[in-house]
Enzyme design. Structure first.
Site, PDB file in Angstrom:
ATOM      1  N   LYS A   1       0.816  -1.217   0.000  1.00 51.01           N
ATOM      2  CA  LYS A   1       0.000   0.000   0.000  1.00 51.01           C
ATOM      3  C   LYS A   1       0.849   1.266   0.000  1.00 51.01           C
ATOM      4  O   LYS A   1       0.478   2.263  -0.625  1.00 51.01           O
ATOM      5  CB  LYS A   1      -0.952   0.010   1.185  1.00 51.01           C
ATOM      6  N   THR A   2       1.997   1.248   0.695  1.00 52.11           N
ATOM      7  CA  THR A   2       2.849   2.445   0.722  1.00 52.11           C
ATOM      8  C   THR A   2       3.380   2.742  -0.675  1.00 52.11           C
ATOM      9  O   THR A   2       3.444   3.905  -1.097  1.00 52.11           O
ATOM     10  CB  THR A   2       4.014   2.263   1.709  1.00 52.11           C
TER      11      THR A   2
ATOM     12  N   ASP B   1      -3.817   7.543   4.382  1.00 52.75           N
ATOM     13  CA  ASP B   1      -3.266   6.227   4.722  1.00 52.75           C
ATOM     14  C   ASP B   1      -3.934   5.709   5.997  1.00 52.75           C
ATOM     15  O   ASP B   1      -4.383   6.500   6.837  1.00 52.75           O
ATOM     16  CB  ASP B   1      -1.758   6.362   4.932  1.00 52.75           C
ATOM     17  N   GLU B   2      -4.004   4.386   6.147  1.00 58.88           N
ATOM     18  CA  GLU B   2      -4.569   3.749   7.346  1.00 58.88           C
ATOM     19  C   GLU B   2      -5.953   4.329   7.674  1.00 58.88           C
ATOM     20  O   GLU B   2      -6.261   4.670   8.819  1.00 58.88           O
ATOM     21  CB  GLU B   2      -3.630   3.927   8.551  1.00 58.88           C
TER      22      GLU B   2
ATOM     23  N   GLN C   1      -7.694  -4.842   9.648  1.00 57.51           N
ATOM     24  CA  GLN C   1      -6.606  -4.462  10.555  1.00 57.51           C
ATOM     25  C   GLN C   1      -6.996  -3.264  11.424  1.00 57.51           C
ATOM     26  O   GLN C   1      -6.128  -2.542  11.912  1.00 57.51           O
ATOM     27  CB  GLN C   1      -5.334  -4.140   9.767  1.00 57.51           C
TER      28      GLN C   1
ATOM     29  N   ARG D   1       2.257 -10.977  10.309  1.00 59.16           N
ATOM     30  CA  ARG D   1       3.602 -10.395  10.499  1.00 59.16           C
ATOM     31  C   ARG D   1       4.683 -11.348  10.013  1.00 59.16           C
ATOM     32  O   ARG D   1       5.829 -10.938   9.793  1.00 59.16           O
ATOM     33  CB  ARG D   1       3.866 -10.094  11.989  1.00 59.16           C
TER      34      ARG D   1
END
Length: 731
Positions: A34-35, A218-219, A249, A610
């Site tokens: 996504k970044t 973002d987020e 998330q 993770r």
């Protein structure tokens, strides 16, 4: 140049980057890049001339994320990104308020209060109002103020229904006036003041709506109501808003994050385009399949399914330990084996749901000589509440300890100010005695002398009350009697600190048996159970050693320990998720909260994703709580992962009560056995009941027709059952 910018993007990433000017929702799964999508979208818009570098706004949730975004943009484009409007909500609001301080009714050089400064100002205001800070704790007043600000409410708009909240609202109103007088703002004020400015100033609002033709967030799943409202004001009718987030998330409801903002965004901005980034570039297939299966049980999610072309990889390794100590030893041995196979400790992460769990894990790593680093937090014996508790214990053991006395003489606050402490130190220096001896001499008069005298009586009372008690009871008595527990019960984040204090009692309970030593140990002796002061001194020395040794330096190869919340956004080659028991993960508090289990499941989803290659899931049949043994049952999350994805490392787990490592452990309750025609039931055994479901036996008594067991059921709690009629089955 444009083609090279887009090279390597998968079809969904490419679609998100090259969207025309329109608002869209990007559902970006864990590890889906996504970044890269966000930064490439910004670079593409600028490079293709659709917007200038000053004509777009990008919002992140951390300064670190903002810096990374700017670094990537500068690597893609020959521009200086310093002036771009890329930052956190608070950072961008600060920038806007600085530019329009007069319209915002602020001085040009207004100062920002951090949390500590804000609390100090709240206390000053409360003193000015004559508010009793015992009845109305200042920290609760601080939460009241910040909570209402984050809800967009000024004191004049707050609806109060009881005397308690009315008094806090009086403090809020006085606090607002004092902040305005002094020209200061707190963090919550930055966003609220900026929102109010845009809301009431139509000219200014129109200016920024015309300026920012593209807004990227973002987020997005972590936004609260006020942040979303602020974004809507800036966007107006015409801006293209690209919201990037992952509802699976969303794990910060306790901070005010509102997962409902994603659905509201689709409705308010009439979203026709939802792009799902489902290709994962981090984890192997078995890990992703486990995460997908788990999260699919959540209701009302927007829905996506992570996949990878990296192959299925290894199965998830499941380990059932008899005790929490055994669980920690298993993790240490596995991490050593991985290290021997060439994996750095720094590429391994040990995750836990609650900070208090780290104590036994840290102790085992310390004993094994493995360096570790607590990410996003402090090591157990460095935590504020633990240091305070140890200072009380040090003073009970040795009243001449000036360092311990200075730390706790006014904590929790008891009206002993800095000037009083300075007077005590000056008198101590003149007399050539310790602070304690000076305090006992009653050489100080007035309020200072009275307050210090009360403290002396407290310590003397604690010392008297613990005489003859076992070590764990000494620790528990001092933690309770010092007022630390009562103090932390009034804190917003106090639950975690209280759990850590309980864990300190557990540490003391296990110390004498596992690690106890004193001067006699050199001669082959051990801690004398009849001499608790000897045990206490040895325990304090042990705590100091663990706090001071095996500190991982910046360049050291150290294992990473962290809560699951701290792990969000990180990735590791190998991940251990510990403490997978009902009441621990999912946390017991979640059961009584609206959608609490769903948030815990999202937290587990974050934990699973993770890991890149190897994932361990472990739990213990029993663990220490309040210095006593608590028998648990496996987390429901383990049942929600398909068995075909797992490899159980011990298919025949040993009952915790009969484990060799548990024999002779004095704090464990005696084991009763209830025999029936169906066989023998034992404490710690998992069972199922046709009405009450799954549970674990925690007590048993009687024989034959009188036999009965106490079972802790997952959904209905504790129940005593007569075995003759209970129809229990082994779980």
């Amino acid at each position: 140049m444009t083609s090279s910018l887009l090279d390597g993007l998968n079809p969904q990433q490419l679609e998100a980057v090259t969207l025309p000017q329109m608002s869209a929702l990007i559902l970006a799964g864990a590890g889906s890049g996504k970044t890269r999508v966000l930064t490439t979208r910004i670079a593409w818009l600028i490079q293709t001339g659709q917007v200038s570098s000053m004509g777009l706004l990008a919002v992140t949730f951390t300064n670190k994320a903002a810096r990374e975004m700017l670094t990537r943009i500068s690597a893609m484009l020959p521009i200086n990104p310093r002036g771009m409007w890329v930052g956190t909500f608070h950072g961008l609001c600060n920038r806007l308020l600085r530019a329009h301080h007069r319209d915002a009714q602020l001085p040009q050089g207004f100062q920002i209060l951090d949390s500590t400064d804000q609390l100090a100002l709240v206390k000053r205001v409360m003193r000015g109002l004559g508010v009793d800070d015992d009845k109305y704790p200042p920290r609760q007043a601080q939460w009241f103020i910040n909570g209402n600000k984050e809800a967009g409410l000024r004191a004049a708009s707050v609806e109060t229904t009881d005397d308690f909240s009315r008094r806090f609202n009086d403090v809020y109103a006085a606090y607002e006036r004092q902040c305005q007088t002094e020209g200061v703002v707190d963090f919550a004020e930055l966003l609220l003041r900026c929102h109010e400015l845009l809301q009431r100033n139509e000219v200014l609002r129109a200016h920024y709506q015309a300026r920012f033709r593209h807004i990227l967030v973002d987020e997005f799943q972590d936004t609260n109501k006020l942040q979303y409202s602020w974004l809507k004001l800036l966007a107006g009718r015409d801006a293209a808003v690209l919201a990037v987030g992952d509802d699976d998330q969303s794990i910060y409801a306790f901070r005010g994050a509102d997962i409902g903002n994603m659905a509201a965004f689709e409705r308010d901005f009439r979203i026709d385009k939802v792009i799902k980034l489902e290709q994962n570039y981090r984890s192997h297939g078995n890990i992703l399949d486990a995460a997908n299966a788990l999260i699919s049980r959540n209701r009302e999610r927007l829905g996506k399914n992570l996949w990878t072309d990296a192959g299925q990889g290894e199965p998830l390794r499941i380990y059932e330990a008899p005790t929490d100590g055994d669980e920690a030893r298993f993790i240490v041995e596995e991490s050593r084996a991985l290290h021997r196979d060439g994996i750095r400790f720094g590429e391994m992460a040990l995750l836990y749901r609650s900070n208090a769990q780290s104590r036994v894990l840290e102790h085992t790593l310390f004993s094994a000589g493995i360096s570790y680093r607590v990410y996003g937090g402090l090591r157990f014996f460095e935590r504020q509440e633990i240091k305070h508790a140890l200072a009380y214990l040090r003073l009970v053991s040795n009243p001449e300890d000036d360092g311990a006395m200075l730390r706790i003489v006014n904590f929790p606050t008891r009206g002993i100010g800095n000037r009083s402490i300075e007077q005590l130190q000056e008198a101590s220096k003149v007399r050539g005695t310790s602070l304690w001896q000076t305090a006992c001499s009653s050489s100080l008069s007035g309020k200072a002398g009275t307050s210090i005298g009360i403290f002396v009586k407290l310590i003397e009372g604690l010392k008297h009350s613990v005489t003859g008690l076992p070590l764990s009871e000494i620790v528990e008595q001092v933690v309770d009697g010092s007022g630390l527990k009562q103090h932390y019960q009034t804190e917003k984040e106090g639950t975690e600190r209280l759990e850590n204090l309980d864990e300190l009692v557990n540490a003391a309970a296990t110390f004498v048996v596992e690690d106890g030593y004193d001067p006699a140990a050199e001669r082959g002796g051990a801690v004398d159970p009849n001499d608790p002061l000897s045990a206490l001194n040895s325990f304090l020395a042990h705590a100091a050693l663990e706090a001071g040794e095996h500190q991982a330096g910046a360049g050291d190869d150290a294992m990473q320990l962290m809560t699951v919340h701290s792990a969000k956004g990180l990735e590791f080659q190998s991940v251990f998720i510990s403490g997978l028991e009902e009441g621990l993960f999912p946390h017991e508090n979640s059961i009584n909260e609206d959608n609490g289990i769903e948030e815990e499941r999202r937290l587990m989803y974050v934990a699973l994703t993770r890991a890149r290659q190897r994932l361990y899931l472990s739990y213990a049949q029993s663990r220490m709580l309040h210095g006593q043994t608590r028998y648990g049952m496996p987390s429901r999350f383990l049942d929600e992962i398909p068995e075909t994805l797992m490899k159980r490392l011990n298919s025949k787990p040993v009952s915790s009560w009969s484990s060799p490592s548990m024999r002779g452990f004095g704090s464990f309750p005696p084991v009763s056995t209830a025999t029936t025609t169906a066989g023998t039931w034992r404490i710690g055994q998992n069972v199922t009941h046709p009405k009450f479901g799954a549970g674990v036996i925690v007590n048993a008594e009687g024989r034959g027709a009188d036999a009965r067991v106490q079972v802790n059921f997952r959904d209905t709690g504790m129940k005593w059952l007569a075995l003759e009629y209970a129809k229990l089955a082994a779980g």
